[in-house]
Design an enzyme around this catalytic site. Structure first.
Site, PDB file in Angstrom:
ATOM      1  N   ASP A  17       7.436  -9.361   4.745  1.00 15.64           N
ATOM      2  CA  ASP A  17       6.682  -8.105   4.712  1.00 15.64           C
ATOM      3  C   ASP A  17       6.626  -7.679   3.251  1.00 15.64           C
ATOM      4  O   ASP A  17       7.663  -7.329   2.660  1.00 15.64           O
ATOM      5  CB  ASP A  17       7.411  -7.054   5.567  1.00 15.64           C
ATOM      6  CG  ASP A  17       6.658  -5.733   5.611  1.00 15.64           C
ATOM      7  OD1 ASP A  17       5.842  -5.467   4.711  1.00 15.64           O
ATOM      8  OD2 ASP A  17       6.903  -4.957   6.555  1.00 15.64           O
ATOM      9  N   ARG A  55       5.201  -8.442  -9.590  1.00 17.33           N
ATOM     10  CA  ARG A  55       6.289  -8.195 -10.562  1.00 17.33           C
ATOM     11  C   ARG A  55       7.307  -9.336 -10.565  1.00 17.33           C
ATOM     12  O   ARG A  55       7.916  -9.628 -11.588  1.00 17.33           O
ATOM     13  CB  ARG A  55       6.967  -6.846 -10.249  1.00 17.33           C
ATOM     14  CG  ARG A  55       8.028  -6.425 -11.244  1.00 17.33           C
ATOM     15  CD  ARG A  55       7.463  -6.222 -12.640  1.00 17.33           C
ATOM     16  NE  ARG A  55       8.505  -5.944 -13.629  1.00 17.33           N
ATOM     17  CZ  ARG A  55       9.235  -6.867 -14.241  1.00 17.33           C
ATOM     18  NH1 ARG A  55       9.037  -8.160 -13.970  1.00 17.33           N
ATOM     19  NH2 ARG A  55      10.157  -6.528 -15.118  1.00 17.33           N
ATOM     20  N   TYR A  97      -7.777   4.660   1.944  1.00 12.71           N
ATOM     21  CA  TYR A  97      -8.012   3.209   1.802  1.00 12.71           C
ATOM     22  C   TYR A  97      -8.740   2.950   0.482  1.00 12.71           C
ATOM     23  O   TYR A  97      -8.357   2.058  -0.299  1.00 12.71           O
ATOM     24  CB  TYR A  97      -8.821   2.636   2.988  1.00 12.71           C
ATOM     25  CG  TYR A  97      -9.125   1.166   2.785  1.00 12.71           C
ATOM     26  CD1 TYR A  97      -8.112   0.206   2.871  1.00 12.71           C
ATOM     27  CD2 TYR A  97     -10.405   0.730   2.455  1.00 12.71           C
ATOM     28  CE1 TYR A  97      -8.374  -1.143   2.640  1.00 12.71           C
ATOM     29  CE2 TYR A  97     -10.677  -0.609   2.230  1.00 12.71           C
ATOM     30  CZ  TYR A  97      -9.658  -1.539   2.323  1.00 12.71           C
ATOM     31  OH  TYR A  97      -9.917  -2.877   2.090  1.00 12.71           O
ATOM     32  N   LYS A 121      -7.659   0.760  -2.985  1.00 11.51           N
ATOM     33  CA  LYS A 121      -8.435  -0.341  -3.579  1.00 11.51           C
ATOM     34  C   LYS A 121      -8.890   0.016  -5.006  1.00 11.51           C
ATOM     35  O   LYS A 121      -9.042  -0.867  -5.851  1.00 11.51           O
ATOM     36  CB  LYS A 121      -9.604  -0.722  -2.668  1.00 11.51           C
ATOM     37  CG  LYS A 121      -9.149  -1.443  -1.390  1.00 11.51           C
ATOM     38  CD  LYS A 121      -8.451  -2.770  -1.723  1.00 11.51           C
ATOM     39  CE  LYS A 121      -7.956  -3.514  -0.500  1.00 11.51           C
ATOM     40  NZ  LYS A 121      -7.331  -4.808  -0.818  1.00 11.51           N
TER      41      LYS A 121
HETATM   42  P1  NDP Z   1      -6.926  -9.375   8.238  1.00  9.13           P
HETATM   43  O1  NDP Z   1      -6.384  -8.219   9.014  1.00  9.13           O
HETATM   44  O2  NDP Z   1      -7.715 -10.394   8.974  1.00  9.13           O
HETATM   45  O3  NDP Z   1      -5.755 -10.100   7.445  1.00  9.13           O
HETATM   46  C1  NDP Z   1      -4.798  -9.353   6.743  1.00  9.13           C
HETATM   47  C2  NDP Z   1      -3.638 -10.268   6.368  1.00  9.13           C
HETATM   48  O4  NDP Z   1      -2.699  -9.487   5.621  1.00  9.13           O
HETATM   49  C3  NDP Z   1      -2.932 -10.819   7.585  1.00  9.13           C
HETATM   50  O5  NDP Z   1      -2.589 -12.145   7.343  1.00  9.13           O
HETATM   51  C4  NDP Z   1      -1.670  -9.965   7.682  1.00  9.13           C
HETATM   52  O6  NDP Z   1      -0.596 -10.732   8.220  1.00  9.13           O
HETATM   53  C5  NDP Z   1      -1.405  -9.685   6.200  1.00  9.13           C
HETATM   54  N1  NDP Z   1      -0.576  -8.510   5.992  1.00  9.13           N
HETATM   55  C6  NDP Z   1      -0.832  -7.223   6.306  1.00  9.13           C
HETATM   56  N2  NDP Z   1       0.209  -6.450   6.002  1.00  9.13           N
HETATM   57  C7  NDP Z   1       1.177  -7.269   5.496  1.00  9.13           C
HETATM   58  C8  NDP Z   1       2.485  -7.068   5.013  1.00  9.13           C
HETATM   59  N3  NDP Z   1       3.042  -5.844   4.993  1.00  9.13           N
HETATM   60  N4  NDP Z   1       3.194  -8.130   4.561  1.00  9.13           N
HETATM   61  C9  NDP Z   1       2.643  -9.369   4.570  1.00  9.13           C
HETATM   62  N5  NDP Z   1       1.398  -9.624   5.019  1.00  9.13           N
HETATM   63  C10 NDP Z   1       0.676  -8.586   5.479  1.00  9.13           C
HETATM   64  O7  NDP Z   1      -7.800  -8.703   7.088  1.00  9.13           O
HETATM   65  P2  NDP Z   1      -8.666  -9.356   5.902  1.00  9.13           P
HETATM   66  O8  NDP Z   1      -8.487 -10.800   5.842  1.00  9.13           O
HETATM   67  O9  NDP Z   1     -10.029  -8.804   6.029  1.00  9.13           O
HETATM   68  O10 NDP Z   1      -7.995  -8.634   4.661  1.00  9.13           O
HETATM   69  C11 NDP Z   1      -7.443  -9.332   3.577  1.00  9.13           C
HETATM   70  C12 NDP Z   1      -7.640  -8.508   2.319  1.00  9.13           C
HETATM   71  O11 NDP Z   1      -9.020  -8.364   2.071  1.00  9.13           O
HETATM   72  C13 NDP Z   1      -7.074  -7.093   2.383  1.00  9.13           C
HETATM   73  O12 NDP Z   1      -6.464  -6.789   1.154  1.00  9.13           O
HETATM   74  C14 NDP Z   1      -8.306  -6.229   2.608  1.00  9.13           C
HETATM   75  O13 NDP Z   1      -8.127  -4.926   2.130  1.00  9.13           O
HETATM   76  C15 NDP Z   1      -9.323  -6.995   1.808  1.00  9.13           C
HETATM   77  N6  NDP Z   1     -10.716  -6.749   2.130  1.00  9.13           N
HETATM   78  C16 NDP Z   1     -11.187  -6.936   3.398  1.00  9.13           C
HETATM   79  C17 NDP Z   1     -12.509  -6.718   3.674  1.00  9.13           C
HETATM   80  C18 NDP Z   1     -13.072  -6.835   5.045  1.00  9.13           C
HETATM   81  O14 NDP Z   1     -14.178  -6.294   5.286  1.00  9.13           O
HETATM   82  N7  NDP Z   1     -12.447  -7.538   5.957  1.00  9.13           N
HETATM   83  C19 NDP Z   1     -13.443  -6.327   2.618  1.00  9.13           C
HETATM   84  C20 NDP Z   1     -12.825  -6.134   1.341  1.00  9.13           C
HETATM   85  C21 NDP Z   1     -11.527  -6.381   1.115  1.00  9.13           C
HETATM   86  P3  NDP Z   1       0.517 -10.218   9.234  1.00  9.13           P
HETATM   87  O15 NDP Z   1      -0.098  -9.154  10.082  1.00  9.13           O
HETATM   88  O16 NDP Z   1       0.869 -11.456   9.990  1.00  9.13           O
HETATM   89  O17 NDP Z   1       1.619  -9.735   8.355  1.00  9.13           O
HETATM   90  C1  8X3 Z   2     -13.073  -3.418   3.278  1.00  9.66           C
HETATM   91  C2  8X3 Z   2     -14.520  -3.166   3.190  1.00  9.66           C
HETATM   92  O1  8X3 Z   2     -16.337  -1.379   3.263  1.00  9.66           O
HETATM   93  O2  8X3 Z   2     -14.598  -1.273   4.951  1.00  9.66           O
HETATM   94  O3  8X3 Z   2     -12.418  -3.254   2.064  1.00  9.66           O
HETATM   95  O4  8X3 Z   2     -14.125  -0.676   2.701  1.00  9.66           O
HETATM   96  S1  8X3 Z   2     -14.895  -1.555   3.556  1.00  9.66           S
END
Ligand code: NDP
Ligand code: 8X3
Length: 257
Positions: free
Chosen positions: A64, A125, A157, A161
């Site tokens: 985590d 870090r 959120y 970001k």
């Molecule tokens: P998902 O929910 O599909 O995947 C998120 C991943 O992050 C999972 O593997 C989850 O694993 C992991 N995660 C969440 N919290 C923790 C934690 N505390 N420790 C370790 N792992 C963690 O989302 P996305 O793939 O869409 O998101 C990935 C990144 O992309 C994020 O930073 C999101 O903000 C960013 N993003 C997403 C967009 C979208 O529209 N989908 C657009 C722009 C940016 P687990 O739950 O097993 O820990």
């Molecule tokens: C995820 C994309 O548009 O929901 O970062 O913020 S949006």
């Protein structure tokens, strides 16, 4: 194009979505994968799939990223042949809720701040000093269009970001006298588990986010990440902003009815 063969790549949040797609793309390129997430079963499933397909060398970490002591201990105690990390993909992140500021749930805010900002900082870090010491390395932060714009209900959120954007720029400045590179990949809508997590498991609500348009897929973002890390050593891609063709801004999308 620089080769990724036998490079050690640490991907946070590899159990789903963009992180999972990045793992597959790096496996295809012959990299060694250090994968972390909280859901170990999902990581194990991915490992089997990638080993069958690419015979990839993979080490899994149940971690985590919000728990600083665990992050430090886990990374500092990696097996010797996994200690030298060439590429770090800071991907683990989430959104919780879409409530107006004055109606939002404080635990949602804490979780987003702890994961998206503090988690990314804790991991970086511990990893970055090794990159500086070895005079090599590349960090890719998965930011968002939400790091450049704010939309209704996006309040905290978007703030997290925007913080990722500032951290990326700060790292670029502080590492300018080293060969270590820092890139941001900032997507618009990507269909992953993201909306399911945002709406606390409400699948119907999550589906409406992508209704009437073709969103990005995790693979689209993974290919952008691969592009960033395969440029020649003198080239640093500072930021890639990637949107679905039908999304012009965070809150402007064209939907077919
Ligand atoms: P998902 O929910 O599909 O995947 C998120 C991943 O992050 C999972 O593997 C989850 O694993 C992991 N995660 C969440 N919290 C923790 C934690 N505390 N420790 C370790 N792992 C963690 O989302 P996305 O793939 O869409 O998101 C990935 C990144 O992309 C994020 O930073 C999101 O903000 C960013 N993003 C997403 C967009 C979208 O529209 N989908 C657009 C722009 C940016 P687990 O739950 O097993 O820990
Ligand atoms: C995820 C994309 O548009 O929901 O970062 O913020 S949006």
């Amino acid at each position: 194009m620089a080769t990724l063969k036998d490079k050690t790549v640490f991907i946070t949040g590899a159990s789903a979505g963009i992180g999972r797609a990045c793992a597959a793309a790096f496996a295809r390129e012959g990299a060694r994968l250090l994968l972390c997430a909280r859901r170990m079963a999902k990581l194990a499933e991915l490992q089997t799939e990638l080993q069958d397909k690419y015979d990839v060398d993979c080490h899994l970490l149940e971690l985590d990223v919000c728990v600083q002591k665990d992050v430090e201990k886990t990374i500092e105690n990696l097996p010797p042949d996994w200690q030298s990390i060439d590429i770090l993909i800071n991907n683990a992140g989430l959104s919780r809720g879409l409530a107006k500021f004055h109606e939002a749930d404080l635990t949602d805010w804490e979780e987003m701040i702890d994961t998206n900002i503090k988690g990314l900082l804790y991991v970086s870090r511990v990893v970055v000093p090794g990159m500086v010491a070895s005079n090599a390395g590349h960090i890719v932060n998965i930011g968002s269009i939400a790091g450049h714009e704010v939309y209704p209900g996006g309040n905290v959120y978007c703030a997290t970001k925007h913080a990722v954007d500032a951290i990326t720029k700060g790292l670029q400045i502080d590492l300018v006298d080293t060969p270590v590179r820092v890139s941001a990949v900032d997507p618009g809508m990507v269909e992953t588990e993201f909306s399911l997590v945002r709406f606390h498991g409400d699948a119907e609500k999550a589906k409406t986010v992508y209704k009437g348009l073709t969103p990005l897929h995790g693979e689209d973002i993974a290919e952008a990440v691969i592009f960033c890390v395969t440029r020649p050593a003198h080239v640093n891609i500072h930021q890639l902003r990637i949107m679905p063709t039908a999304q012009a801004a965070a809150a402007v999308a064209h939907r077919k009815s």
